[in-house]
Design a protein around this motif. Sequence first.
Motif, mmCIF file in Angstrom:
data_model
loop_
_atom_site.group_PDB
_atom_site.id
_atom_site.type_symbol
_atom_site.label_atom_id
_atom_site.label_comp_id
_atom_site.label_asym_id
_atom_site.label_seq_id
_atom_site.Cartn_x
_atom_site.Cartn_y
_atom_site.Cartn_z
ATOM 1 N N ALA A 56 -3.300 -46.680 19.808
ATOM 2 C CA ALA A 56 -2.996 -45.370 19.888
ATOM 3 C C ALA A 56 -3.925 -44.632 20.947
ATOM 4 O O ALA A 56 -3.638 -43.951 21.835
ATOM 5 N N ARG A 57 -5.276 -44.872 20.693
ATOM 6 C CA ARG A 57 -6.290 -44.290 21.526
ATOM 7 C C ARG A 57 -6.174 -44.951 22.787
ATOM 8 O O ARG A 57 -6.525 -44.248 23.896
ATOM 9 N N MET A 58 -6.095 -45.982 22.959
ATOM 10 C CA MET A 58 -5.612 -46.837 24.397
ATOM 11 C C MET A 58 -4.476 -46.223 25.058
ATOM 12 O O MET A 58 -4.492 -45.932 26.197
ATOM 13 N N LEU A 59 -3.456 -45.984 24.213
ATOM 14 C CA LEU A 59 -2.374 -45.536 24.905
ATOM 15 C C LEU A 59 -2.327 -44.073 25.411
ATOM 16 O O LEU A 59 -1.795 -43.599 26.445
ATOM 17 N N GLU A 60 -3.018 -43.118 24.607
ATOM 18 C CA GLU A 60 -3.390 -41.994 24.884
ATOM 19 C C GLU A 60 -4.534 -41.690 26.172
ATOM 20 O O GLU A 60 -4.688 -40.651 26.665
ATOM 21 N N GLY A 61 -5.022 -43.014 26.568
ATOM 22 C CA GLY A 61 -5.859 -42.807 27.771
ATOM 23 C C GLY A 61 -7.168 -42.293 27.381
ATOM 24 O O GLY A 61 -8.264 -42.097 28.063
ATOM 25 N N GLY A 62 -7.527 -42.134 25.792
ATOM 26 C CA GLY A 62 -8.842 -41.444 25.566
ATOM 27 C C GLY A 62 -9.885 -42.406 24.978
ATOM 28 O O GLY A 62 -10.692 -42.250 24.782
ATOM 29 N N MET A 63 -9.584 -43.702 25.473
ATOM 30 C CA MET A 63 -10.611 -44.900 25.340
ATOM 31 C C MET A 63 -10.780 -45.738 26.505
ATOM 32 O O MET A 63 -9.690 -46.129 26.892
#
Length: 104
Positions: free
Chosen positions: A84-91
């Motif tokens: 989820a963090r990777m897909l949100e671009g927040g990681m």
Amino acid sequence: DTLSRWEGSFFEPLVSGRLPQRREPDGSIFVDRPHKQFGALLNFMQNPAGFQIPSNLATIDELRAEAEYYCLAELVCKLRRLRARMLEGGMQVTSDKKDALTMK
């Protein structure tokens, strides 16, 4: 020890003898599942804190599917959060090893 200590997992009743199973002539237990991610699952079970997970989403999804099958809830949760963090671009994925990162 590695397989029996994960309460609620597929392995715990299997190796404890509570779940009857057919053993191969050499004493091993055949599990009809893809073996591609099995080594990674065992690595997690042996050392959850230092486990190296893939940074590739497709591989993370493969590993999560196997973790779900084997009822390794801790790994499933970590992989879902990471995805989820990777897909949100927040990681931002960084690593000292090719195609792997340390889970925090």
